[in-house]
Design a protein around this motif. Sequence first.
Motif, PDB file in Angstrom:
ATOM      1  N   THR A  40       0.819  -1.219   0.000  1.00  0.00           N
ATOM      2  CA  THR A  40       0.000   0.000   0.000  1.00  0.00           C
ATOM      3  C   THR A  40       0.851   1.266   0.000  1.00  0.00           C
ATOM      4  O   THR A  40       0.314   2.370   0.041  1.00  0.00           O
ATOM      5  N   ASP A  48       5.263   8.256  -4.269  1.00  0.00           N
ATOM      6  CA  ASP A  48       5.203   9.710  -4.351  1.00  0.00           C
ATOM      7  C   ASP A  48       5.035  10.334  -2.963  1.00  0.00           C
ATOM      8  O   ASP A  48       5.765  11.260  -2.582  1.00  0.00           O
ATOM      9  N   GLU A  49       4.099   9.816  -2.192  1.00  0.00           N
ATOM     10  CA  GLU A  49       3.877  10.350  -0.845  1.00  0.00           C
ATOM     11  C   GLU A  49       5.064  10.057   0.065  1.00  0.00           C
ATOM     12  O   GLU A  49       5.459  10.901   0.874  1.00  0.00           O
ATOM     13  N   SER A  76       2.769   4.384  -1.191  1.00  0.00           N
ATOM     14  CA  SER A  76       2.758   5.278  -2.348  1.00  0.00           C
ATOM     15  C   SER A  76       4.140   5.914  -2.462  1.00  0.00           C
ATOM     16  O   SER A  76       4.518   6.729  -1.620  1.00  0.00           O
TER      17      SER A  76
END
Length: 521
Positions: free
Chosen positions: A428, A432-433, A430
Motif C-alpha cells: 500500500t 510519491d507520498e 505510495s
Amino acid sequence: MAPSVGEFYAGKCILVTGGTGFVGKALVEKLLRSCPQLDTIYLLLRSKKGQTSEERLKDLCSNKLFELLREKDPDAFQKVKLIPGDILEEGLGMSNDDRVELQRRCNIVFHSAACVRFDQKLKDAVNLNTVGTHRVLQLAETMENLEVFVHLSTAYCRCELDMLEEKLYPAVHNPRHVMHICEWMDDDLLKYLEPELIKSEPNTYSYTKAITEDLVAEYSKKFPTAIARPSIVTAAWKEPIPGWVDNLNGPTGLLVGSGKGVIRSMHCEPSYTADAVSVDVVVNGCILIAYATALDKPRNISVYNITLSGVVKISWGEIIELGKKWVDVYPHTVALWHPGGNIKSYYWQHVLCVFFFHIAPAYLLDGLLFLLGKKTFLVNVQKRISHGLNVLQYYTTKEWHFRNDRFLSLRKRISEEDDRTFYIDLSTLSPDEYLKYYVLGTRQFCCKEDPSTLPRARKLNKIRYVVDVVCKTLFFVLIAWLLYSYRDIFTSSVELLDNTLKSLPPISKVKAEGVDEILGS
C-alpha cells in the motif's frame, strides 16, 4: 493457540546492541511503545566522543523519535537499563554484575551493532562486525533463559549473486581464520592482501557481513537463531514520525546533496529496479522474526530477506525524479546552488560532468575565497561527495533480486490487530507520498531546518534559480563568443585533424600487414 505478539513480549528482558544506531533507535522506540508489558530493555552502550554511556543514553531518550512515546507513556523509559560496555573489548567490556544479570534474566537478543562504513579498513571492519558479533554470541551462549537471538545482516551480503534466497550461503573464507589473521598480521601486509580477500564483494562491509553470517550459524544448534537481511534502510514510512531519518548514508545523502545543489551528476542505470525498505518496516520485521523463531525453536538457522522484491517495483530513475520534484517543493534554506543535474548511464559522460560541474566550480570558488582571505572548503566537500558517490554508484549500476517469501509469510502467523501494529506489508506504500515525507524528514532531522523556515527557503530557491539561469546563459554566450573570435584557429585545427586522419592507413591494412610494418614503411 499461539500468543499474540504483545503477549509473547510481556515480561521479557531484551538485550539490544547498536541501540544508538539508525535501526537500533527505532527498534527500542517500537518495543517500548507497542510492547508495553515487556520487562526490561538492556542497552549495551560505550563511551564515545567525550560522552559517557550515561550521557549517550540520556541523549537517546531525548531524541525527537521518542516524542510520541513521551506523550503516550513517559514512564516507559524506566524499563531501559544501561549496560556500559563495548563490543570491541574482551568480554564486551561489561562489569561482572551486569554480565551475571544478563545471564540470569535475558530472553531475547537483537544484535544490530555494526560499522556501516563501506570504506573501513578490513581489520577495523572485522573487529567491529565479526569479532564483535562473536563476543555477543559467546555471551548469549551463557544466558540461562535465552529464547531467540536475532542478528541483523544485509541483503547485499553476497553481491556476486543476481538472486539472493532466504538461506545461508557458505562463507568464502572461514570467519575464524579471518579473525585470526586480522589479529596477528601486520597492517601493511593485510592492506596488500585485502583486495584479494574481499574480491567477491565490493567493500569490507559487505564482506564482513557475509562471513559473519557463517559464524552466527555455528550457534544455531545451541539456541534459536535468526538472521534478518534488510536491503537499503531508508526513512520511516508511517511511524513514529513519517520521514524520520537521522543519518546521511546512501540515498539520504544523495537527497540532501542534490537538494543543496552540491551533487549535479550521478552514475546510475535509471531502468534498474531499486530495493530499499523503510526503517519502521525493518524494525517490525525484526520483532516478528524474533517472535516466530522463539515459538518455532528451529534446530537450523532461519534467514529472512526484508526487501521490496515481489511487493513494490520502482526504478532508480523514478525515485530520482520524485526526489527532484519534492526537493523543489520543499527546498533547503541554506544551499550552495539551485538543485539541478541528472543521472548518467554512461560512466565517461558522468566523469566529464563531474569535472565541469563538481570539481572545476569547487576550485574556482575556493580560489576566490582564498584571494578574499576566507577559509576554503568546497574542494574538500567535493572530495567527500565523490567518495560517497563512488560507494553508492556500485549499487545503482547493478540489479539484484531477492526472494522474501518467508519474510512475507510472517503476516499469516499473526492476528489482524498485530498485523496493523507490526505492519510489514509494503503493497500500500505510495512512492510519491513516501518521497514527499522523506524530503521533509531529511530537511528537518538531518539538516535541522524547522518547517517554519519553508516560506523563506522558497524565496531563496527562486533567487538561486534566476542566478542559475543567468550563469548558464552567460556561460553559453562566452563559449559562442570564443568560438566566433577564434574561428580561424578552430577551423585550422579541424582541418589539421581531418588531414591527419586521411593520411592514416586503412584499418584493413593495419590488420593485414601489422602495425610495426606500416610504421616501418
